[in-house]
Scaffold this motif. Structure first.
Motif, PDB file in Angstrom:
ATOM      1  N   ALA A  19       0.590  -1.255  -0.054  1.00 23.37           N
ATOM      2  CA  ALA A  19       0.279  -0.292  -0.068  1.00 23.37           C
ATOM      3  C   ALA A  19       0.866   0.876   0.036  1.00 23.37           C
ATOM      4  O   ALA A  19       1.650   0.921   0.692  1.00 23.37           O
ATOM      5  CB  ALA A  19      -0.909   0.399   1.223  1.00 23.37           C
ATOM      6  N   ARG A  32      -4.186   1.485  -9.891  1.00 24.57           N
ATOM      7  CA  ARG A  32      -4.421   2.725  -8.993  1.00 24.57           C
ATOM      8  C   ARG A  32      -5.378   3.261  -8.434  1.00 24.57           C
ATOM      9  O   ARG A  32      -6.021   2.888 -10.081  1.00 24.57           O
ATOM     10  CB  ARG A  32      -3.513   3.827 -10.202  1.00 24.57           C
ATOM     11  N   LEU A  46      -3.528   6.398  -4.802  1.00 24.00           N
ATOM     12  CA  LEU A  46      -3.111   5.112  -4.214  1.00 24.00           C
ATOM     13  C   LEU A  46      -2.480   3.931  -5.121  1.00 24.00           C
ATOM     14  O   LEU A  46      -3.544   3.787  -6.047  1.00 24.00           O
ATOM     15  CB  LEU A  46      -4.195   4.692  -3.261  1.00 24.00           C
ATOM     16  N   SER A  47      -1.270   3.308  -4.642  1.00 19.33           N
ATOM     17  CA  SER A  47      -1.163   2.258  -5.090  1.00 19.33           C
ATOM     18  C   SER A  47      -0.875   0.986  -3.958  1.00 19.33           C
ATOM     19  O   SER A  47      -1.010   1.023  -2.528  1.00 19.33           O
ATOM     20  CB  SER A  47      -0.050   2.340  -6.437  1.00 19.33           C
ATOM     21  N   VAL A  54      -4.561  -2.045  -2.602  1.00 18.18           N
ATOM     22  CA  VAL A  54      -5.741  -1.157  -2.573  1.00 18.18           C
ATOM     23  C   VAL A  54      -6.401  -1.506  -3.229  1.00 18.18           C
ATOM     24  O   VAL A  54      -7.685  -1.468  -3.296  1.00 18.18           O
ATOM     25  CB  VAL A  54      -5.053   0.052  -2.623  1.00 18.18           C
ATOM     26  N   THR A  55      -6.072  -2.554  -4.684  1.00 14.43           N
ATOM     27  CA  THR A  55      -7.197  -2.956  -5.754  1.00 14.43           C
ATOM     28  C   THR A  55      -7.913  -4.236  -4.973  1.00 14.43           C
ATOM     29  O   THR A  55      -8.917  -4.256  -5.079  1.00 14.43           O
ATOM     30  CB  THR A  55      -6.495  -3.197  -6.681  1.00 14.43           C
ATOM     31  N   ALA A  90      -1.100   4.851   4.181  1.00 14.03           N
ATOM     32  CA  ALA A  90      -2.350   4.521   3.061  1.00 14.03           C
ATOM     33  C   ALA A  90      -2.625   3.927   3.320  1.00 14.03           C
ATOM     34  O   ALA A  90      -3.900   3.267   2.817  1.00 14.03           O
ATOM     35  CB  ALA A  90      -0.978   4.071   1.418  1.00 14.03           C
ATOM     36  N   TYR A  91      -1.980   2.533   4.579  1.00 19.64           N
ATOM     37  CA  TYR A  91      -3.203   0.890   4.882  1.00 19.64           C
ATOM     38  C   TYR A  91      -4.758   1.914   5.143  1.00 19.64           C
ATOM     39  O   TYR A  91      -5.546   1.798   5.306  1.00 19.64           O
ATOM     40  CB  TYR A  91      -2.753   0.238   5.547  1.00 19.64           C
ATOM     41  N   LEU A 131      -6.573   3.446   3.405  1.00 13.47           N
ATOM     42  CA  LEU A 131      -7.204   2.715   2.426  1.00 13.47           C
ATOM     43  C   LEU A 131      -9.061   2.105   3.079  1.00 13.47           C
ATOM     44  O   LEU A 131      -9.546   1.648   2.692  1.00 13.47           O
ATOM     45  CB  LEU A 131      -6.024   1.465   2.440  1.00 13.47           C
TER      46      LEU A 131
END
Length: 311
Positions: A45, A69, A120-121, A125-126, A168-169, A172
């Motif tokens: 993340a 992304r 975000l990548s 994430v996905t 980021a997490y 998310l």
């Protein structure tokens, strides 16, 4: 608008904007690391960048979305119209939308304002957002506050790879939760959803539902009918309950007074606040404060424990 490779100005606005600098500022920008260990962490993340952009009325942009992304776009001021192959709608101040899957998304500012965008990548994430993105359940009623909180946390250098990935997490998971809540209420008309978002985000500064209706561009009576029919409670009562629920969180805090709490949730008259609070809860705000002070010590102990473990 949100960085190289992710956005393209529409042709009709390009010529008039070439003679002036683009009105954007990076709240955070960090390339992924190259060392093997740090790269593995970042690939779970990562926040590539968070950008604040100023928009003029009727200004248009086309986002070029990249596979793998997710672009999170939130409105800080004004209103933004969004249209793509899978969704179409208007974002009010405080709301956000998640965009992914390749292709294009057209944006138009309905009035002068600002938007915040994050890219975000990472595999998490996905994976985490897979269901919402697949079903186009991508609206977040309070997405702006989540983005700004993340930008604020990442804006305090130095930031390790682990801290950026953790931020980021966290972002998310917040987006996942707000999108899930939107999915639950997605049976409501778009105007009602927008009204709910405005009230939840700004209840402390809203005196009455006429302000919400004006923001939505409809009459107060029409908004009240739509809201009551969809939610099952009048918007005025919904606004009042939002204020009172927040008051319950503030009253037990050591430095709070009943007068200060009343001011913070938008009641100009402390006596009227006390009357409304007592009617809804069967107890005065002063008595509620006395009864629930002990719970604050428990919360502070938990918070201290969290600091001890993670900081």
């Amino acid at each position: 608008m949100i960085g190289s490779g992710m956005a393209d100005h529409s042709r009709e606005h390009r010529s008039e904007q070439e003679h002036k600098p683009e009105q954007k500022s990076f709240l955070f920008c960090q390339e992924k690391p190259t060392s093997a260990m740090e790269k593995n962490i970042a690939e779970l993340a990562w926040v590539d960048r968070i950008v604040l952009s100023a928009l003029e009325t009727q200004e248009t942009h086309t986002l070029l979305l990249q596979q793998g992304r997710v672009v999170v776009l939130a409105v800080a001021k004004g209103r933004l119209q969004i249209e793509s192959d899978v969704l179409m709608g208007t974002l009010q101040r405080g709301q956000a939308v998640m965009l992914s899957g390749g292709g294009k998304c057209s944006l138009m500012a309905l009035q002068q304002g600002e938007c915040v965008a994050a890219v975000l990548s990472g595999t998490l994430v996905t994976q985490v957002l897979q269901m919402q993105l697949a079903q186009a359940r991508v609206f977040c009623q309070t997405g702006l506050s989540d983005l700004l909180e993340t930008a604020n946390a990442l804006g305090k250098p130095p930031q390790s790879v682990e801290q950026i990935s953790a931020a980021a997490y966290y972002l998310l998971m917040r987006l996942h939760e707000t999108a899930r809540l939107y999915e639950k209420s997605s049976g409501y008309p778009l105007l009602v959803n927008a009204g709910i978002g405005i009230i939840r985000e700004e209840f402390a500064h809203i005196a009455g539902v006429d302000e919400v209706a004006e923001r939505l561009g409809i009459s107060t009576a029409h908004f009240a009918r739509l809201f009551s029919r969809a939610v099952g409670t009048p918007p005025g009562r919904f606004l009042k309950l939002q204020k009172l629920e927040y008051a319950k969180k503030l009253l037990p805090l050591p430095d709070m007074t009943v007068t200060l709490v009343a001011e913070m949730i938008g009641f100009a008259d402390v006596n009227y606040f006390a009357k409304v609070f007592s009617k809804e809860n069967g107890i005065s705000p002063g008595e509620y404060r006395k009864r629930h002070r002990a719970s604050v010590h428990v919360d502070e102990d938990i918070e201290a424990k969290i600091r001890e473990i993670y900081l």
